[in-house]
Design an enzyme around this catalytic site. Structure first.
Site: not given
Ligand SMILES: Nc1ncnc2c1ncn2[C@@H]1O[C@H](COP(=O)(O)OP(=O)(O)OP(=O)(O)O)[C@@H](O)[C@H]1O
Length: 586
Positions: A169, A305
């Site tokens: 995403f 998820d």
């Molecule tokens: N509020 C937050 N504080 C600290 N770290 C965060 C926070 N939000 C996200 N992260 C970090 O960023 C990473 C990716 O975040 P997120 O899972 O929301 O993204 P994504 O693009 O949806 O990733 P995926 O598709 O792999 O789940 C997390 O694994 C975490 O390490």
């Protein structure tokens, strides 16, 4: 009954009867009005005639002019307001025309049993999960207020730093504010630059921030940015930086769960390392996860998820929080709910794959979705999808060998082969398990096996047979001192939960077991031979009454699904009504 009465009260037939009876009484009233109040009261007492007053209020005052018509309409509206579900208009409204009303006894709002029943029924429906009434309040009042009060940001306000992750995403960065706008210092931030799904994620994060902010990462703002050279647009989502470690990072450490102990309690326990101490830490982590899930489900959001990578430890709150609402569905209004959509992480997804029955059509228009949401929720219990994923996390916490991908995938295959029967899986695994496996079962078997009970209630094939997050939190596993410290009442509750979540076969086996245990010479009860006989008896086919009830329920479910499908009128331009950026521009 109340509604019927209202309809009768305002029906044309009723009105004509009322007019004719009024005419017969006009003369009396005309003279009557000129008399002193004392005489009026005495006359009313003598005649006991309340009919005259009733007739007047329904038919209007003397004369059939336009003003009288208006008064009549106003009075009817008044009666409708007063009379909702409470009884006949004449029972609930002030009778008599404007001049004489002050002389009549004040009646006010009369509360009747059917009225109260109807009101309670409506309120129960509107507040039932996922909460239609709180949803309207949230969407039309709180959301609008929040938008006025909270500071808003744009791209230039942020300085992006280290990349934290990249998913389907979008890309996530650590960031900081160039210039602080809010009262509270927001030094460390996380920014996600997301594709078109970002709009959904903003919606979910805003909902969560208003209703249960402590359950998920602290969301600050979401906005849309148009990219240069006609490259389209992206959504920026900003959170407070919660900490460096996700549950996945922590679980990969060899010292898990001891590495979490100081983080959540602030100090290290003096107990020697062993199952009791591990159980205490795991229980606290599971309680935090289940509480967050309960809060999300209470507002109609299904995460879809749930996995250790999406659970982050908040250094400030000293608790685990949920992140990544990109795949979440808001079942109050049907946002991001596409029953056949396949967004799931197969390692943690429940066997049903979909949060709603595949017979349930795509989300209808929001008002219809909102009105039907309690029914659809009860029919599909979509929240149990997340509970299954949380159950797998529980397993991973307990069994170190399941904390990496390939053993987890293998476990899923094994469980499928065992028809999602954890008892069968245990029988298969335990005898040939290594020290880690034995240790895991030892943890689950503590306190008369309450952990094992809870795990079984969470990881079940059928969503409906799974425990909800709220029920899980009420499970004796989460009672602080374990079962040893529980009261008799709590032990009884455990038996009740056991009974309600056990399959009939299991329940039968459980009762048999109990009976066998009590079947001693001194206590009496069934002998082993008698029990064997009972076991060998062919299971009775379900009686017709039960079958018919089941068939009717299924028919009703299909009918509701069909009705919803027929009600769906896809908007011609497929605009997302809830997407405020979209609606602003178009
Ligand atoms: N509020 C937050 N504080 C600290 N770290 C965060 C926070 N939000 C996200 N992260 C970090 O960023 C990473 C990716 O975040 P997120 O899972 O929301 O993204 P994504 O693009 O949806 O990733 P995926 O598709 O792999 O789940 C997390 O694994 C975490 O390490």
């Amino acid at each position: 009954m109340g509604l019927q009465q209202l309809a009768l009260g305002f029906g044309p037939g009723q009105a004509s009867v009322v007019v004719s009876s009024r005419r017969s009484a006009v003369g009396d009233w005309g003279n009557f009005s000129t008399r002193p109040q004392q005489q009026q009261r005495a006359w009313r007492r003598r005649t006991g005639d309340s009919r005259v007053g009733q007739c007047r209020c329904l038919a209007g005052g003397p004369g059939v002019g336009a003003a009288a018509g208006v008064v009549e309409i106003v009075e009817k509206l008044n009666a409708l307001v007063l009379g909702v579900g409470v009884g006949l208009p004449c029972q609930v409204m002030d009778c008599g025309d404007v001049v004489y009303r002050s002389t009549l006894p004040k009646q006010g709002l009369i509360i009747t049993a059917p009225g109260v029943f109807l009101a309670v029924l409506i309120a129960t429906y509107l507040w039932a999960q996922p909460g239609v009434a709180p949803g309207f309040w949230d969407m039309f009042v709180l959301a609008k207020l929040e938008r006025i009060i909270r500071p808003s940001y744009k791209k230039e306000d942020f300085a992006l730093g280290k990349k934290l992750g990249e998913g389907a995403f979008g890309t996530v960065y650590k960031a900081s504010l160039v210039k602080n706008k809010g009262g509270k210092s927001e030094s460390e931030l996380v920014v996600k630059k997301a594709n078109e799904y970002g709009a959904v994620e903003v919606w979910m994060n805003e909902r969560v921030r208003r209703a249960c902010s402590s359950s998920c990462a602290d969301f600050i703002h979401g906005f849309r940015e148009t990219l240069n050279k006609g490259k389209g647009e992206e959504f920026w989502l900003v959170w407070r930086y919660e900490g460096d470690a996700t549950l996945d990072d922590l679980m990969k450490d060899k010292n898990f769960p001891y590495n979490v102990e100081e983080m959540i309690y602030g100090d290290v326990n003096e107990l020697p390392k062993g199952p009791e101490r591990e159980n205490r830490i795991i229980r606290t982590m599971m309680r935090q996860i289940m509480s967050s899930l309960k809060n999300l489900h209470a507002i109609g959001i299904i995460h879809r998820d749930i996995k250790p990578q999406n659970i982050i430890f908040s250094q400030e709150a000293k608790t685990f929080k949920i992140i990544d609402l990109g795949a979440a569905a808001d079942l109050r209004v049907g946002i991001n709910y596409v029953p056949k959509e396949f967004l799931l992480d197969p390692r943690y997804a429940a066997p049903e794959q979909y949060i709603m029955s595949t017979q349930t059509p795509s989300a209808p228009p929001p008002p219809v979705a909102a009105a039907l949401s309690p029914v659809l929720w009860q029919m599909n219990v979509p929240d149990r999808f997340d509970v299954y994923s949380a159950g797998l996390i529980f397993l991973q916490m307990v069994f170190p060998n399941l904390r990496t991908d390939s053993p987890l995938i293998q476990f899923n295959r094994q469980l499928k082969r065992c028809d999602y029967d954890l008892v069968a899986w245990r029988e298969l695994t335990e005898p040939r398990g290594n020290a880690d496996i034995r240790r895991g079962f030892e943890i689950l078997d503590l306190d008369e096996g309450v952990g094992w009970e809870l795990l079984q209630a969470m990881v079940r094939f059928k969503g409906r047979q799974r425990i909800s997050a709220q029920q899980a939190l009420d499970h004796p596993y989460f009672i602080r001192d374990g079962l040893l410290g529980t009261t008799l009442l709590q032990k009884l509750r455990l038996q009740l939960i056991r009974a309600s979540f056990q399959d009939r076969g299991e329940a039968f086996a459980w009762v048999q077991n109990l009976m066998a245990k009590s079947g001693t010479k001194s206590v009496g009860g069934f002998t082993e031979a008698e029990l064997q006989k009972m076991k060998e008896k062919e299971p009775k086919p379900k009686d017709t009454l039960q079958r018919n009830a089941l068939a009717s329920a299924l028919r009703l479910q299909r009918k509701v699904a069909r009705t919803v499908a027929e009600t769906v009128v896809e908007p011609a331009n497929k605009r997302n009504w809830w997407n405020r950026w979209e609606s602003k521009e178009s």
